[in-house]
Design a protein around this motif. Structure first.
Motif, mmCIF file in Angstrom:
data_model
loop_
_atom_site.group_PDB
_atom_site.id
_atom_site.type_symbol
_atom_site.label_atom_id
_atom_site.label_comp_id
_atom_site.label_asym_id
_atom_site.label_seq_id
_atom_site.Cartn_x
_atom_site.Cartn_y
_atom_site.Cartn_z
ATOM 1 N N ALA A 34 -100.821 -46.169 -9.080
ATOM 2 C CA ALA A 34 -99.545 -46.701 -9.564
ATOM 3 C C ALA A 34 -99.196 -46.235 -10.972
ATOM 4 C CB ALA A 34 -99.568 -48.225 -9.490
ATOM 5 N N PRO A 35 -100.132 -46.215 -11.943
ATOM 6 C CA PRO A 35 -99.731 -45.760 -13.285
ATOM 7 C C PRO A 35 -99.204 -44.330 -13.297
ATOM 8 C CG PRO A 35 -101.813 -46.933 -13.395
ATOM 9 C CD PRO A 35 -101.518 -46.731 -11.950
ATOM 10 N N ARG A 36 -99.868 -43.441 -12.579
ATOM 11 C CA ARG A 36 -99.417 -42.049 -12.582
ATOM 12 C C ARG A 36 -98.093 -41.893 -11.837
ATOM 13 N NH1 ARG A 36 -103.776 -37.363 -11.650
ATOM 14 N NH2 ARG A 36 -104.608 -38.544 -13.416
ATOM 15 N N LEU A 37 -97.901 -42.649 -10.757
ATOM 16 C CA LEU A 37 -96.642 -42.564 -10.019
ATOM 17 C C LEU A 37 -95.471 -43.063 -10.864
ATOM 18 C CD1 LEU A 37 -97.719 -43.732 -6.439
ATOM 19 C CD2 LEU A 37 -97.196 -41.417 -7.212
ATOM 20 N N VAL A 38 -95.682 -44.150 -11.586
ATOM 21 C CA VAL A 38 -94.618 -44.659 -12.464
ATOM 22 C C VAL A 38 -94.286 -43.631 -13.540
ATOM 23 C CG1 VAL A 38 -94.072 -46.433 -14.175
ATOM 24 C CG2 VAL A 38 -95.136 -47.075 -12.014
ATOM 25 N N PHE A 39 -95.311 -42.993 -14.086
ATOM 26 C CA PHE A 39 -95.090 -41.995 -15.131
ATOM 27 C C PHE A 39 -94.312 -40.798 -14.600
ATOM 28 C CE2 PHE A 39 -96.868 -38.279 -17.508
ATOM 29 C CZ PHE A 39 -96.229 -38.536 -18.710
ATOM 30 N N VAL A 40 -94.694 -40.299 -13.424
ATOM 31 C CA VAL A 40 -94.018 -39.133 -12.845
ATOM 32 C C VAL A 40 -92.566 -39.458 -12.509
ATOM 33 C CG1 VAL A 40 -93.995 -37.589 -10.858
ATOM 34 C CG2 VAL A 40 -96.152 -38.102 -12.002
ATOM 35 N N ASN A 41 -92.324 -40.626 -11.928
ATOM 36 C CA ASN A 41 -90.949 -40.995 -11.590
ATOM 37 C C ASN A 41 -90.108 -41.246 -12.839
ATOM 38 O OD1 ASN A 41 -91.308 -40.888 -8.775
ATOM 39 N ND2 ASN A 41 -92.210 -42.927 -8.754
ATOM 40 N N ALA A 42 -90.726 -41.783 -13.884
ATOM 41 C CA ALA A 42 -89.980 -42.005 -15.122
ATOM 42 C C ALA A 42 -89.572 -40.683 -15.761
ATOM 43 C CB ALA A 42 -90.818 -42.834 -16.094
ATOM 44 N N ILE A 43 -90.415 -39.657 -15.630
ATOM 45 C CA ILE A 43 -90.043 -38.333 -16.152
ATOM 46 C C ILE A 43 -88.784 -37.828 -15.453
ATOM 47 C CG2 ILE A 43 -90.773 -35.922 -16.291
ATOM 48 C CD1 ILE A 43 -93.625 -36.883 -16.603
ATOM 49 N N THR A 44 -88.715 -38.030 -14.142
ATOM 50 C CA THR A 44 -87.545 -37.577 -13.388
ATOM 51 C C THR A 44 -86.299 -38.372 -13.751
ATOM 52 O OG1 THR A 44 -88.984 -36.898 -11.564
ATOM 53 C CG2 THR A 44 -86.656 -37.207 -11.054
ATOM 54 N N LEU A 45 -86.453 -39.658 -14.030
ATOM 55 C CA LEU A 45 -85.296 -40.488 -14.357
ATOM 56 C C LEU A 45 -84.752 -40.204 -15.748
ATOM 57 C CD1 LEU A 45 -86.413 -43.920 -12.848
ATOM 58 C CD2 LEU A 45 -84.781 -42.285 -11.896
ATOM 59 N N LEU A 46 -85.580 -39.680 -16.632
ATOM 60 C CA LEU A 46 -85.089 -39.362 -17.968
ATOM 61 C C LEU A 46 -84.176 -38.139 -17.906
ATOM 62 C CD1 LEU A 46 -88.262 -39.867 -20.197
ATOM 63 C CD2 LEU A 46 -86.238 -41.328 -20.069
ATOM 64 N N PRO A 47 -83.063 -38.139 -18.616
ATOM 65 C CA PRO A 47 -82.144 -36.996 -18.592
ATOM 66 C C PRO A 47 -82.798 -35.744 -19.177
ATOM 67 C CG PRO A 47 -81.059 -38.947 -19.477
ATOM 68 C CD PRO A 47 -82.512 -39.261 -19.401
ATOM 69 N N GLY A 48 -82.575 -34.625 -18.506
ATOM 70 C CA GLY A 48 -83.053 -33.344 -19.005
ATOM 71 C C GLY A 48 -84.422 -32.943 -18.526
#
Length: 220
Positions: free
Chosen positions: A152-166
């Motif tokens: 879960a920690p790594r999945l949240v981190f990877v998805n948050a990278i995608t949600l951030l603009p740019g």
């Protein structure tokens, strides 16, 4: 010397000789090694993460409710529903038990606040680049090494990278995450390290080592 004294001394000589030999060379001592301890029943390790009957009935009941809702609770459909629910339950229990992560309420508040500010700041930056006369873009891929544990920690981190603009998470290979960026000249480590720290606080994980090697650029 009288005869009785001679006889008495002759009788005492074997005893004196035995005492002298015992003083010079003590009798050997036999050392026996203690038998190895055999683990008792309380020392036998039991497999971790074994699911009980409660989880079995909960999983089967949930799948049965889903099947009944999809089929309108038609009695004839259970001819196929019972084997389907049983097979799905067995399949669900064949996977290893996922570790339970503890979420921090304070970490969740900090993560939500930081993510909102970072999203607004990134959106303004992307909009400014799009409206500029000369678009200052240099798209490409960069790699980032994460210390977050799998799950879960790594999945949240990877998805948050995608949600951030740019930024966009393109590929995951072990601890390496390939990120597509609108401008590879920007410092990816400076952008993602605070996000990784917020994810650690969200899951109440220990802090990562202070030193981190520079992230190599991936040419594509």
């Amino acid at each position: 010397m009288r005869e009785p004294d001679r006889l008495r001394r002759a009788e005492d000589m074997p005893t004196a000789i035995r005492d002298a030999r015992g003083a010079v060379s003590p009798p050997p001592v036999l050392c026996l090694a203690a038998p190895s301890a055999v683990p008792g029943p309380d020392r036998v390790s039991t497999p971790q993460g074994v699911r009980g009957w409660r989880g079995l009935f909960l999983t089967a009941g949930t799948l049965a409710l889903v099947w009944g809702g999809l089929t309108g609770w038609d009695a004839a459909s259970w001819v196929f529903g019972v084997p389907a629910v049983a097979a799905a339950t067995a399949l669900a229990f064949s996977f290893p038990v996922a570790p339970a992560w503890r979420l921090s309420a304070v970490g969740a508040l900090h993560f939500a606040g930081w993510f909102a500010v970072a999203s607004v700041r990134g959106s303004v930056d992307v909009a400014g680049r799009a409206l500029a006369w000369r678009i200052p873009l240099a798209p490409g891929f960069r790699s980032y090494e994460t210390d977050l544990p799998p799950g879960a920690p790594r999945l949240v981190f990877v998805n948050a990278i995608t949600l951030l603009p740019g930024t966009l998470s393109a590929e995951i290979d072990g601890n390496r995450i390939d990120v597509h960026m609108l401008d590879i000249r920007s410092d990816l480590n400076a952008e993602l390290a605070p996000l990784e720290a917020r994810v650690r606080a969200l899951f109440a994980l220990p802090e990562a080592p202070a030193t981190r090697s520079p992230q190599p650029e991936t040419a594509r």
